[in-house]
Design an enzyme around this catalytic site. Structure first.
Site, PDB file in Angstrom:
ATOM      1  N   GLY A 191       0.916  -1.124   0.074  1.00 45.69           N
ATOM      2  CA  GLY A 191       0.179   0.045   0.131  1.00 45.69           C
ATOM      3  C   GLY A 191       1.039   1.154  -0.045  1.00 45.69           C
ATOM      4  N   GLN A 207       3.171   9.859   0.634  1.00 41.33           N
ATOM      5  CA  GLN A 207       4.276   9.159   0.634  1.00 41.33           C
ATOM      6  C   GLN A 207       5.060   9.354  -0.765  1.00 41.33           C
ATOM      7  OE1 GLN A 207       2.537   5.207   2.149  1.00 41.33           O
ATOM      8  NE2 GLN A 207       4.458   4.958   3.013  1.00 41.33           N
ATOM      9  N   CYS A 226       6.247  -0.097   6.899  1.00 40.72           N
ATOM     10  CA  CYS A 226       5.702   1.298   5.979  1.00 40.72           C
ATOM     11  C   CYS A 226       6.813   1.631   5.126  1.00 40.72           C
ATOM     12  CB  CYS A 226       5.525   2.262   6.858  1.00 40.72           C
ATOM     13  SG  CYS A 226       5.005   3.679   6.191  1.00 40.72           S
ATOM     14  N   LEU A 227       6.912   1.519   3.787  1.00 38.66           N
ATOM     15  CA  LEU A 227       7.583   2.011   2.755  1.00 38.66           C
ATOM     16  C   LEU A 227       8.479   3.408   3.153  1.00 38.66           C
ATOM     17  CD1 LEU A 227       5.566   1.387  -0.618  1.00 38.66           C
ATOM     18  CD2 LEU A 227       7.527  -0.127   0.509  1.00 38.66           C
ATOM     19  N   HIS A 237      -4.000   1.257   7.856  1.00 40.86           N
ATOM     20  CA  HIS A 237      -2.530   1.781   7.970  1.00 40.86           C
ATOM     21  C   HIS A 237      -2.303   3.008   6.841  1.00 40.86           C
ATOM     22  CE1 HIS A 237       2.034   1.259   7.839  1.00 40.86           C
ATOM     23  NE2 HIS A 237       1.621   1.933   6.777  1.00 40.86           N
ATOM     24  N   GLU A 238      -3.105   2.710   5.618  1.00 41.24           N
ATOM     25  CA  GLU A 238      -2.795   3.789   4.410  1.00 41.24           C
ATOM     26  C   GLU A 238      -3.914   4.922   5.008  1.00 41.24           C
ATOM     27  OE1 GLU A 238      -0.472   3.535   2.685  1.00 41.24           O
ATOM     28  OE2 GLU A 238      -0.165   1.607   3.229  1.00 41.24           O
ATOM     29  N   HIS A 267      -2.197   7.426   6.943  1.00 40.01           N
ATOM     30  CA  HIS A 267      -1.261   8.417   6.376  1.00 40.01           C
ATOM     31  C   HIS A 267      -1.966   9.750   5.945  1.00 40.01           C
ATOM     32  CE1 HIS A 267       2.468   6.221   6.217  1.00 40.01           C
ATOM     33  NE2 HIS A 267       2.153   5.211   5.837  1.00 40.01           N
TER      34      HIS A 267
HETATM   35 NI    NI Z   1       2.793   3.305   5.648  1.00 41.37          NI
END
Ligand code: NI
Length: 159
Positions: A46, A51, A88-89, A130-131, A134
């Site tokens: 995701g 991000q 997380c990226l 999670h997304e 953000h």
């Molecule tokens: Ni993340």
């Protein structure tokens, strides 16, 4: 295919609150395409607009069951509880345990501005939560109850 740079947790802009998408135009479609490309290239499940440095309320998710795009999403219901591992990226190499709802209902728009409702459970529910976090500048490390130690990460690698 166009990759965008991933904003890391070291950058203050990751903590900004994203604004709603207003135009469902080619600019949005390019953003969504680039987000998916960037997510797949980084082996993520995701990624949110913030991000890749775009402060709009969008994210894409693919937990291995196909890509879903969420624009101006709202989680309208949640139930149950699950505890599990998240990464997380924007926080490469770091993982932590996070408690999330087992099931969520989310209302959002697709890339053409058409509203849809999705009910998700298990890992998909986790990815959505999670997304969605953000979009308000929150990251999983804010709510983790345990960040994996180097030793635990090594064990995870061996599995
Ligand atoms: Ni993340």
């Amino acid at each position: 295919m166009a990759l965008r740079n991933i904003v890391t947790e070291k950058e203050a802009r990751l903590r900004k609150v994203s604004r709603p998408v207003e135009k469902f135009d080619e600019r949005l479609w390019t953003l969504l395409d680039d987000m998916a490309d960037t997510m797949y290239e980084a082996d993520g499940v995701g990624i949110a607009g913030v991000q890749v440095g775009v402060l709009r309320r969008v994210f894409v998710v693919d937990i291995g069951e196909g890509l879903t795009e969420f624009i101006n999403p709202t989680i309208t219901a949640q139930s149950g509880e699950q505890d599990g591992l998240e990464g997380c990226l924007s926080s490469p190499g770091e993982y932590g345990l996070v408690v999330r709802p087992e099931k969520v209902t989310i209302e959002a728009y697709d890339r053409h501005g058409k509203p849809f409702t999705l009910e998700a459970e298990g890992f998909m529910a986790r990815a959505i939560c999670h997304e969605n976090d953000h979009l308000d500048g929150h990251i999983f490390k804010d709510i983790t109850h345990h960040m994996l130690t180097d030793e635990e990460l090594r064990k995870l690698d061996e599995e």
